[in-house]
Design a protein around this motif. Structure first.
Motif, short mmCIF file in Angstrom:
data_model
loop_
_atom_site.label_atom_id
_atom_site.label_comp_id
_atom_site.label_asym_id
_atom_site.label_seq_id
_atom_site.Cartn_x
_atom_site.Cartn_y
_atom_site.Cartn_z
N ASN A 31 -75.90 23.22 2.14
CA ASN A 31 -74.91 23.09 1.06
C ASN A 31 -73.59 22.63 1.67
O ASN A 31 -72.99 23.34 2.47
CB ASN A 31 -74.73 24.42 0.33
CG ASN A 31 -73.93 24.28 -0.95
OD1 ASN A 31 -72.95 23.55 -1.01
ND2 ASN A 31 -74.34 25.00 -1.99
N LEU A 32 -73.14 21.43 1.25
CA LEU A 32 -71.90 20.86 1.80
C LEU A 32 -70.70 21.13 0.91
O LEU A 32 -69.61 20.60 1.16
CB LEU A 32 -72.07 19.35 2.01
CG LEU A 32 -73.09 18.95 3.07
CD1 LEU A 32 -73.18 17.43 3.18
CD2 LEU A 32 -72.75 19.55 4.43
N GLY A 33 -70.85 21.94 -0.13
CA GLY A 33 -69.72 22.36 -0.95
C GLY A 33 -69.23 21.28 -1.89
O GLY A 33 -69.96 20.37 -2.28
N GLY A 34 -67.96 21.38 -2.25
CA GLY A 34 -67.36 20.44 -3.19
C GLY A 34 -66.00 19.99 -2.69
O GLY A 34 -65.78 19.82 -1.51
N GLY A 35 -65.07 19.81 -3.64
CA GLY A 35 -63.72 19.41 -3.28
C GLY A 35 -63.41 17.95 -3.52
O GLY A 35 -62.38 17.45 -3.06
N PHE A 36 -64.29 17.23 -4.22
CA PHE A 36 -64.05 15.81 -4.49
C PHE A 36 -62.83 15.64 -5.38
O PHE A 36 -62.66 16.33 -6.39
CB PHE A 36 -65.28 15.19 -5.15
CG PHE A 36 -66.55 15.43 -4.38
CD1 PHE A 36 -66.83 14.71 -3.24
CD2 PHE A 36 -67.45 16.41 -4.78
CE1 PHE A 36 -67.98 14.94 -2.50
CE2 PHE A 36 -68.62 16.65 -4.06
CZ PHE A 36 -68.88 15.91 -2.91
N GLY A 37 -61.95 14.69 -5.02
CA GLY A 37 -60.65 14.57 -5.67
C GLY A 37 -60.65 13.66 -6.87
O GLY A 37 -61.58 12.88 -7.12
N ILE A 38 -59.55 13.75 -7.64
CA ILE A 38 -59.32 12.89 -8.79
C ILE A 38 -57.89 12.34 -8.70
O ILE A 38 -57.10 12.78 -7.87
CB ILE A 38 -59.50 13.63 -10.13
CG1 ILE A 38 -58.45 14.74 -10.28
CG2 ILE A 38 -60.91 14.20 -10.25
CD1 ILE A 38 -58.40 15.36 -11.67
N PRO B 53 -83.02 17.94 4.91
CA PRO B 53 -83.18 19.07 3.98
C PRO B 53 -82.76 18.67 2.57
O PRO B 53 -82.19 17.60 2.34
CB PRO B 53 -82.23 20.12 4.56
CG PRO B 53 -81.15 19.30 5.20
CD PRO B 53 -81.84 18.08 5.77
N VAL B 54 -83.02 19.55 1.63
CA VAL B 54 -82.40 19.45 0.31
C VAL B 54 -80.91 19.73 0.50
O VAL B 54 -80.55 20.73 1.15
CB VAL B 54 -83.02 20.47 -0.67
CG1 VAL B 54 -82.26 20.46 -2.00
CG2 VAL B 54 -84.49 20.16 -0.89
N VAL B 55 -80.05 18.87 -0.01
CA VAL B 55 -78.61 19.04 0.20
C VAL B 55 -77.95 19.36 -1.14
O VAL B 55 -78.17 18.65 -2.13
CB VAL B 55 -77.98 17.79 0.84
CG1 VAL B 55 -76.49 18.00 1.08
CG2 VAL B 55 -78.68 17.47 2.16
N ALA B 56 -77.16 20.42 -1.15
CA ALA B 56 -76.51 20.88 -2.38
C ALA B 56 -75.02 20.57 -2.33
O ALA B 56 -74.40 20.53 -1.25
CB ALA B 56 -76.73 22.38 -2.56
N PHE B 57 -74.44 20.37 -3.51
CA PHE B 57 -73.02 20.09 -3.66
C PHE B 57 -72.47 20.90 -4.83
O PHE B 57 -73.21 21.30 -5.72
CB PHE B 57 -72.78 18.59 -3.91
CG PHE B 57 -73.22 17.72 -2.79
CD1 PHE B 57 -72.36 17.43 -1.74
CD2 PHE B 57 -74.51 17.20 -2.75
CE1 PHE B 57 -72.77 16.63 -0.68
CE2 PHE B 57 -74.93 16.41 -1.70
CZ PHE B 57 -74.06 16.12 -0.66
N GLU B 58 -71.14 21.09 -4.82
CA GLU B 58 -70.50 21.93 -5.84
C GLU B 58 -69.26 21.27 -6.42
O GLU B 58 -68.14 21.75 -6.25
CB GLU B 58 -70.15 23.30 -5.23
CG GLU B 58 -71.36 24.09 -4.78
CD GLU B 58 -71.01 25.27 -3.89
OE1 GLU B 58 -71.91 26.07 -3.61
OE2 GLU B 58 -69.84 25.38 -3.46
#
Length: 475
Positions: free
Chosen positions: A265-272, A306-311
């Motif tokens: 899981n590489l998390g989130g944090g993508f900006g706008i 692997p299966v990669v998760a994002f948030e």
């Protein structure tokens, strides 16, 4: 006309202070004559019907962005022979309706408190599609999450391993868990510098992960899914994710020697974009680059992808929301610049909301934009600071933007990109009720979160005695 010397370097004076920059607004926002329209509804009619301040969420835009983010990551990882999981980060903004929109778009949901868990469950979301975060989950929260059948609990400390294991054993379940680690990558720096020991409250050091995973695997009531890492927020590019993934995969490979590690899981944090100076990368480009980086890293290490998760949260709902305010007062303040006696004028535009409905400017120095929503003006642009009504000098919503120079009391202001971390951080400072949240779609508007009244605030005070009435009229 010379530029206002108080304007920040990034802020360019617009040729037209009425113009809407599409990158900042939900996709249905446009002008019909003088009126700003969102979801087929005019801002003026929303203000008249529901009052201001008012949070407005463009439902179709939220649904579309959720589906696009989900599709982008699934397609990117399918191209490298793997799969992706996408969790909507509920902390950005969560209500029963929004949780249902996310589930209908195919997303899982990330919650980080008992309250957020309760909302997701009340929305009818399958508990198996929930991830439960938090650096200090209470025993009651852990117990409820396990009992409900939450799909994954993110272990945040070594102490939490035993707590989750005990709750799982008590309920006769095998609880799937991830381990949150700190990769040493700081997304807010250009160099993505690593440190030997992270000075933060979340997760454990990457070097300590193998011992913690061994402990998780030794608990008969736990199933280890993989590592989790979150490198920051409002991230515009993929470099930080790529660097973090490379470091995580090295440990991921080490963990494979002793058992399965199906996910990462590489998390989130993508900006706008909050202002015209912001230029985030499109989510499709980010997904493609991250997927290829992970695939390349796995190939070098000789391990399967692997299966990669994002948030993601903000990138789904941030730009799909706006807040409406009514201007109450304006005042020009002459400000000294330097030591040579030079001055410039800053116009303060005070509104009927403030840091109680948008704390991000005060908390983080965040920048926002604003436009008059109920009329057009050919007045020259004036540098303004949009201030709130609270008893706090730092109560600022928009630190710097240009509005028509005739902005005046009674004008309706719209502040874009407030869908994330505004309602969820709202407060009752100065005993101000939190505004309603209205969803708009196809020319219709409906309240999805009721606004608070003074009666709501007083009802929590145990000393409050309602004023007696005579024939329904206050005495």
């Amino acid at each position: 006309m010379a530029p206002n010397l108080l304007a920040p370097d990034w802020l360019a004076e617009p040729a037209d202070a009425n113009a809407l920059s599409p990158a900042l607004w939900s996709r249905t926002v446009h002008r019909e004559g003088a009126d700003l329209v969102v979801g087929g509804v005019t801002a003026a009619s929303l203000a008249e019907r529901f009052g201001t301040p008012l949070y407005v969420v463009d439902e179709q835009d939220v649904r579309d962005r959720a589906a696009e983010v989900h599709a982008a990551f699934l397609a990117a990882f399918e191209r490298v022979g793997s799969r992706a999981k996408v969790y909507y980060a509920g902390k950005a903004f969560l209500s029963i309706e929004v949780a249902r929109w996310m589930a209908e778009a195919g997303l899982n949901i990330d919650v980080c408190s008992g309250g957020e868990l309760a909302v997701a469950l009340a929305a009818g979301v399958d508990p198996a599609r929930l991830g439960f975060h938090g650096n200090n989950k209470s025993l009651a929260e852990i117990d409820r999450a396990v009992a409900a059948g939450v799909g994954a609990i993110i272990i945040d400390s070594v102490q939490e391993i035993d707590r989750v294991a005990e709750a799982s054993a008590r309920h006769g379940r095998t609880q799937r868990v991830r381990l949150r680690v700190n990769s040493g990558v700081h997304a807010h720096t250009h160099a993505f510098l690593a440190t030997a020991h992270e000075d933060q409250k979340f997760g454990i050091g990457l070097a300590d992960a193998p011992a913690a995973v061994e402990r998780i695997r030794g608990a008969g009531s736990l199933e280890f899914l993989g590592l989790h890492c979150h490198i920051g927020s409002q991230i515009f590019g993929a470099d930080g994710f790529a660097e973090s993934a490379a470091r995580l995969l090295a440990v991921h490979q080490q963990l494979l020697a002793a058992g399965d590690v199906p996910e990462l899981n590489l998390g989130g944090g993508f900006g706008i974009a909050y202002t015209t100076a912001d230029d985030p990368s499109p989510i499709g480009e980010l997904a493609t680059r991250i997927a290829q980086t992970v695939a390349d890293g796995c190939a070098e290490l000789g391990i399967p992808v692997p299966v990669v998760a994002f948030e993601p949260g903000r990138t789904i709902i941030g730009a799909a929301g706006l807040t409406l305010y009514t201007v109450g007062t304006t005042k020009d303040v002459e400000v000294s610049i330097g030591d040579d006696g030079e001055t410039a004028v800053r116009r303060y535009v005070s509104i009927d909301g403030g840091m109680s409905d948008n704390a991000r400017t005060a908390l983080y120095g965040a920048d926002y934009s604003a436009r008059i929503a109920d009329r057009l003006s050919d007045a020259p642009p004036a540098l303004v600071r949009v201030a709130g009504k609270h008893c706090e000098s730092g109560d600022i919503v928009v630190d710097a933007d240009y509005l028509p120079g005739d902005v005046a009391p009674g004008d309706l202001l719209a502040v874009p990109a407030t869908g994330a971390y505004c309602w969820s951080l709202s407060s009752n400072y100065n005993y101000v009720g939190r505004p309603a949240v209205v969803a708009v779609r196809d020319g219709e508007a409906r309240v999805i979160v009721r606004g608070e009244t003074e009666a709501d605030l007083l009802a929590r005070d145990t000393a409050y005695q309602p004023v007696p009435t005579v024939e329904g009229v206050n005495a």
